[in-house]
Design a protein around this motif. Structure first.
Motif, PDB file in Angstrom:
ATOM      1  N   GLU A 133     -57.708 -44.083 -51.671  1.00 38.73           N
ATOM      2  CA  GLU A 133     -57.015 -44.581 -50.481  1.00 38.73           C
ATOM      3  C   GLU A 133     -57.227 -43.607 -49.335  1.00 38.73           C
ATOM      4  N   ILE A 134     -57.684 -44.154 -48.201  1.00 40.91           N
ATOM      5  CA  ILE A 134     -57.977 -43.341 -47.023  1.00 40.91           C
ATOM      6  C   ILE A 134     -56.801 -43.312 -46.058  1.00 40.91           C
ATOM      7  N   ARG A 135     -56.196 -44.476 -45.833  1.00 33.30           N
ATOM      8  CA  ARG A 135     -55.081 -44.555 -44.888  1.00 33.30           C
ATOM      9  C   ARG A 135     -54.326 -45.858 -45.096  1.00 33.30           C
ATOM     10  N   ARG A 136     -53.115 -45.884 -44.539  1.00 36.47           N
ATOM     11  CA  ARG A 136     -52.302 -47.099 -44.511  1.00 36.47           C
ATOM     12  C   ARG A 136     -51.842 -47.345 -43.090  1.00 36.47           C
ATOM     13  N   TRP A 137     -51.570 -48.625 -42.821  1.00 31.22           N
ATOM     14  CA  TRP A 137     -51.012 -48.983 -41.519  1.00 31.22           C
ATOM     15  C   TRP A 137     -49.884 -49.974 -41.752  1.00 31.22           C
ATOM     16  N   LEU A 141     -59.378 -48.489 -48.529  1.00 31.52           N
ATOM     17  CA  LEU A 141     -59.869 -47.764 -49.702  1.00 31.52           C
ATOM     18  C   LEU A 141     -61.355 -47.457 -49.527  1.00 31.52           C
ATOM     19  N   LEU A 142     -61.751 -46.248 -49.914  1.00 33.09           N
ATOM     20  CA  LEU A 142     -63.163 -45.919 -50.077  1.00 33.09           C
ATOM     21  C   LEU A 142     -63.510 -46.219 -51.522  1.00 33.09           C
ATOM     22  N   ASP A 198     -62.883 -50.999 -48.458  1.00 31.98           N
ATOM     23  CA  ASP A 198     -62.140 -52.241 -48.657  1.00 31.98           C
ATOM     24  C   ASP A 198     -60.841 -52.169 -47.882  1.00 31.98           C
ATOM     25  N   LEU A 199     -60.513 -53.261 -47.191  1.00 29.82           N
ATOM     26  CA  LEU A 199     -59.206 -53.403 -46.568  1.00 29.82           C
ATOM     27  C   LEU A 199     -58.360 -54.285 -47.474  1.00 29.82           C
TER      28      LEU A 199
END
Length: 422
Positions: free
Chosen positions: A121-125, A315-316, A331-332
């Motif tokens: 997981e790279i980031r969340r919004w 996600l990477l 992936d989103l």
């Protein structure tokens, strides 16, 4: 497709990259065929040289009134041997191409090793509007605007009929996405064919390995699994000017997938259908531009979710979970209250020069004599059906109505609430 020269130069590194994808070592098989072909080509060149020399000698001998029968017999034998060697060279070349076409792209160095469990997981919004709620098919059927039974009578499983304001909502989503990508992000809208030939599907990597995942017509056309196929193939067999790059294309098309490997998965609802609509993003770049373009494309897809107020994460993907043609994929995943989890809604991939080699798509810098394969990228911006699912589940109200996100209201004639159909 892979660069055979790079494989020759460092076969151990090639196999090590494949191992990160969980793919067996392949360099030895390729290089064995390659050596046989090079040996054949060496013999062919030697025979051609001898034929040419003997032909000259025949002329010289005849000019002096001598007997050239032996030389003529040798030339006849060489002609047959040369033809056989040319056929062997062609067959070995085809065998090498077939083998290379079955090998997936190599992962970028920053891609984590492992399978799905190693996705990072790279980031969340955003925060989920609802931590949990009804499934989209329960909401849609309660509205009287989503009909799986009618679709089944018409077409069978994994189809849906949308009616009234839900049909309009799906159309609104596609138009909203296209307008955003074309007016704010600089993509050129394209209305491409959705029936394509073998060469087009091979060019983007779906053939030959994934034929069972596609639908084919009785007269040999393929129904596109995504507009990635026609959009990327716009540059097939072309030499582009570097100054024109990057090229950015977008299209809203129906997509068709057999879901051959998805038996038993998502059998209810709209998550995994044989036919669905999707807005696709494709970029054609120089090798130097592609990494930055990948980040840009991913952000364009994310912006759709942000404008709709839908919580998501990025996600990477790990090497073993990427698609066949990708060297790096984000992936989103959007939050779905009905499933109480995040689900994929977009996949944005950098394919490097892998597809370009299959399509023979190249570019030339100003003043340069040679050409290099372009880089190709593709992503969903977004899958319209899954976005509809996310809107229904995140904007459902306790009274059975569904709020229309503010960004979509201009496309819905100002409608702000979808109520049960009477």
């Amino acid at each position: 497709m892979h660069d055979l020269k790079l494989l020759r130069d460092d076969p151990a590194a090639f196999d090590a990259h494949l191992a990160r994808r969980g793919f067996p070592a392949s360099s030895a098989a390729v290089l064995d065929l390659d050596q046989k072909r090079r040996d054949t080509q060496g013999r062919l060149q030697a025979m051609q040289a001898r034929r040419n020399d003997a032909s000259r000698q025949i002329g010289q001998v005849k000019a002096k009134g001598g007997d050239a029968d032996a030389l003529m017999a040798e030339v006849a034998t060489l002609k047959a041997d040369i033809q056989a060697a040319e056929e062997a060279d062609k067959a070995l070349g085809a065998e090498i191409e077939t083998l290379l076409a079955s090998i997936p792209n190599l992962p970028a160095p920053e891609v984590p090793e492992g399978g799905e469990e190693a996705n990072t997981e790279i980031r969340r919004w955003g925060e989920p509007r609802l931590p949990e709620g009804a499934a989209h098919y329960e909401i849609g059927e309660a509205l009287g605007l989503m009909d799986f039974e009618a679709a089944s009578r018409i077409s069978g499983a994994r189809f849906v009929v949308l009616k009234g304001q839900l049909a309009r909502l799906e159309r609104a989503l596609g138009q909203f996405m296209l307008d955003l990508h074309t007016t704010e992000f600089g993509y050129t809208e394209v209305a491409p064919p959705v029936l394509v030939r073998d060469q087009a599907v091979f060019g983007t990597g779906q053939l030959p390995k994934f034929a069972e995942d596609l639908f084919r017509t009785t007269n040999g056309y393929w129904l596109v699994p995504t507009a990635e196929v026609p959009l990327t193939n716009l540059v097939r067999e072309q030499i582009l000017d570097d100054a024109r790059l990057p090229l950015r294309f977008t299209a809203l098309t129906p997509c068709f997938r057999s879901e051959a490997g998805a038996a038993g998965r998502d059998t209810r609802g709209m998550i995994r259908q044989h036919q669905f609509s999707k807005v696709e993003l494709v970029s054609i770049t120089t090798p130097e531009q592609s990494a930055a373009e990948h980040e840009r494309m991913t952000n364009c897809a994310e912006e759709v979710l942000r404008r709709l107020g839908l919580a998501y994460r990025v996600l990477l993907l790990a090497a073993g979970d990427m698609g066949f043609g990708a060297t790096k994929t984000y992936d989103l995943e959007v939050w779905l209250p009905g499933q109480k989890t995040y689900r994929e809604i977009s996949s944005c991939s950098n394919c490097g020069d892998f597809q370009a080699r299959r399509m023979q798509a190249r570019s030339r810098a100003a003043g340069a004599k040679g050409t290099v394969p372009v880089h190709t990228l593709n992503g969903s911006g977004l899958a319209v059906g899954r976005t509809l699912v996310a809107v229904l589940e995140n904007y459902a109200r306790p009274d059975g109505t569904v709020e229309v996100p503010a960004a979509l209201r201009p496309y819905m004639g100002g409608l702000d609430v979808i109520a049960p159909h009477v």
